[in-house]
Enzyme design. Structure first.
Site, PDB file in Angstrom:
ATOM      1  N   HIS A 226      -1.750   2.073  -6.457  1.00 24.99           N
ATOM      2  CA  HIS A 226      -1.714   1.314  -5.205  1.00 24.99           C
ATOM      3  C   HIS A 226      -1.758   2.279  -4.027  1.00 24.99           C
ATOM      4  O   HIS A 226      -1.170   3.365  -4.071  1.00 24.99           O
ATOM      5  CB  HIS A 226      -0.437   0.468  -5.146  1.00 24.99           C
ATOM      6  CG  HIS A 226      -0.472  -0.617  -4.125  1.00 24.99           C
ATOM      7  ND1 HIS A 226      -0.334  -0.367  -2.770  1.00 24.99           N
ATOM      8  CD2 HIS A 226      -0.628  -1.961  -4.248  1.00 24.99           C
ATOM      9  CE1 HIS A 226      -0.400  -1.506  -2.114  1.00 24.99           C
ATOM     10  NE2 HIS A 226      -0.580  -2.490  -2.977  1.00 24.99           N
ATOM     11  N   SER A 227      -2.451   1.879  -2.965  1.00 24.60           N
ATOM     12  CA  SER A 227      -2.612   2.763  -1.816  1.00 24.60           C
ATOM     13  C   SER A 227      -1.315   2.984  -1.048  1.00 24.60           C
ATOM     14  O   SER A 227      -1.119   4.045  -0.453  1.00 24.60           O
ATOM     15  CB  SER A 227      -3.665   2.196  -0.859  1.00 24.60           C
ATOM     16  OG  SER A 227      -4.915   2.092  -1.493  1.00 24.60           O
TER      17      SER A 227
END
Length: 374
Positions: A226-227
């Site tokens: 996930h960013s």
């Protein structure tokens, strides 16, 4: 009775975006007349042959329950027929090239003069105004233009999302807007002219990375991580396996460290005490996690996640999706074949009790020409 029973929809459509919208209208009980090019039809028919010739996987998924007519909208006979149908229709959906519907005499203003209660919806790449209004658009082009590709992929290269996500998004927005217009018409008696663009649809979905960028925190490309939230992604386990798990807040991170990784002290490391700190040191944390998991099989890690109440999943292939115990499928007829599509996702919603067949090219031409003869 289905909620849209008795509603007549006319669709000048091809590919994915408009067919997605009208497919959902058909699932909800509307009669959808799909207008196709004589001898050629919707070009999505030929994308592949998953359901037989003229019945690609795309076409089967998006055109169940519709009627198909072959009609040349530019011929006097075809043009007149379609105007007669539209004079009695409830909804008109089109995703033709920019300006094509208007040039053929099917612009919203002209149609509303004859049928004031008609709900029209045009789906395009960039909308009806602005410098890009006349540009042709396809899904991957809009993925690139909207910035989606720039946040998708690995640090080394951007990537296309593996589905026609811009098409699907605009089709979903068109469907919901049409349903709202149907309800509004019950109060006012008036139709509505709706316009949905693929770019606007994806730009809406890009709000979080856009706001993050404007706050000075651009979204990195992180592959199967996930960013913004860490740890949240794919992690290697022992025996060459892997598991995807998600930690949403600090309390869950403490549960992960103590119950899954077997080292509660990791949660107290100053580098990892908040999500922002963990994201800043994501690579170091990933190495620590994978080191802790290296002596465990994937199944052992899954059992620990269950016990610690950590959400997890598998990185499945299409073969594994096809045999997934949660997958619900429903048969539809496509020519001489039965195709098992994924069931509509809303339990208790339209389509779960059965879906109509996928039409052959021009299957209903004679019937509809006779029904709407002058």
């Amino acid at each position: 009775m289905k909620p849209l029973a008795g509603k007549l929809v006319v669709a000048f459509e091809q590919a994915v975006s408009a067919p997605y919208c009208t497919c959902r209208l058909a699932d909800a009980g509307a009669r959808v007349i799909k207008v196709e090019r004589p001898g050629k039809g919707d070009f999505a028919r030929g994308y592949d042959s998953a359901g037989g010739k003229g019945f690609s996987a795309f076409f089967c998924w998006l055109n169940r329950g519709k009627q198909s007519i072959e009609c040349d909208v530019k011929s006097p006979e075809g043009n007149a027929l379609l105007h007669r149908i539209l004079s009695k229709a409830d909804i008109f959906v089109q995703n033709l090239a920019p300006g094509a519907a208007e040039r053929a005499g099917f612009g919203s203003k002209a149609l509303h003069k004859v049928n004031p209660g008609l709900i029209t919806c045009g789906i395009s790449g960039y909308g009806e105004d602005g410098p890009y209004a006349n540009m042709k658009a396809y899904d991957m082009l809009v993925q690139a233009e909207s910035g989606l590709a720039s946040i998708t992929g690995t640090p080394d290269a951007p990537a296309r999302v593996g589905l026609s996500i811009c098409d699907i998004a605009s089709g979903m927005y068109a469907y919901s807007a049409i349903l709202a217009a149907v309800l509004e018409r019950e109060q006012t008696g008036e139709g509505k002219a709706l316009s949905v663009s693929m770019f606007d649809s994806l730009a809406d979905w890009m709000t979080i990375p856009l706001l993050q960028y404007e706050a000075g925190k651009p979204s990195p490309r992180t592959g199967m991580q996930h960013s913004y939230i860490t740890p949240y992604g794919l992690f290697k386990t022992g025996g060459g396996g892997g598991i995807v798990f998600s930690v949403q807040h600090n309390d869950e991170f403490k549960q992960l460290c103590a119950g899954v990784l077997g080292d509660a002290s990791i949660a107290n490391d100053p580098r990892f005490v908040t999500n922002e700190k963990r994201a800043e040191h994501r690579e170091v944390l990933k190495q620590l996690i994978e080191q802790a998991l290296s002596s465990l099989t994937r199944d052992e890690v899954a059992r620990r996640c269950d016990q610690a109440k950590i959400a997890y999943g598998s990185l499945n292939t299409m073969a594994e999706l096809a045999s997934h115990p949660q997958l619900k499928r429903i048969p539809i007829q496509a020519g001489e074949r039965t195709v098992h599509v994924v069931a509509p996702p809303v339990a208790g919603g339209p389509g779960r009790d059965g879906l109509g067949p996928v039409p052959a090219l021009g299957e209903h031409t004679d019937e509809i020409f006779a029904e709407f003869a002058a």
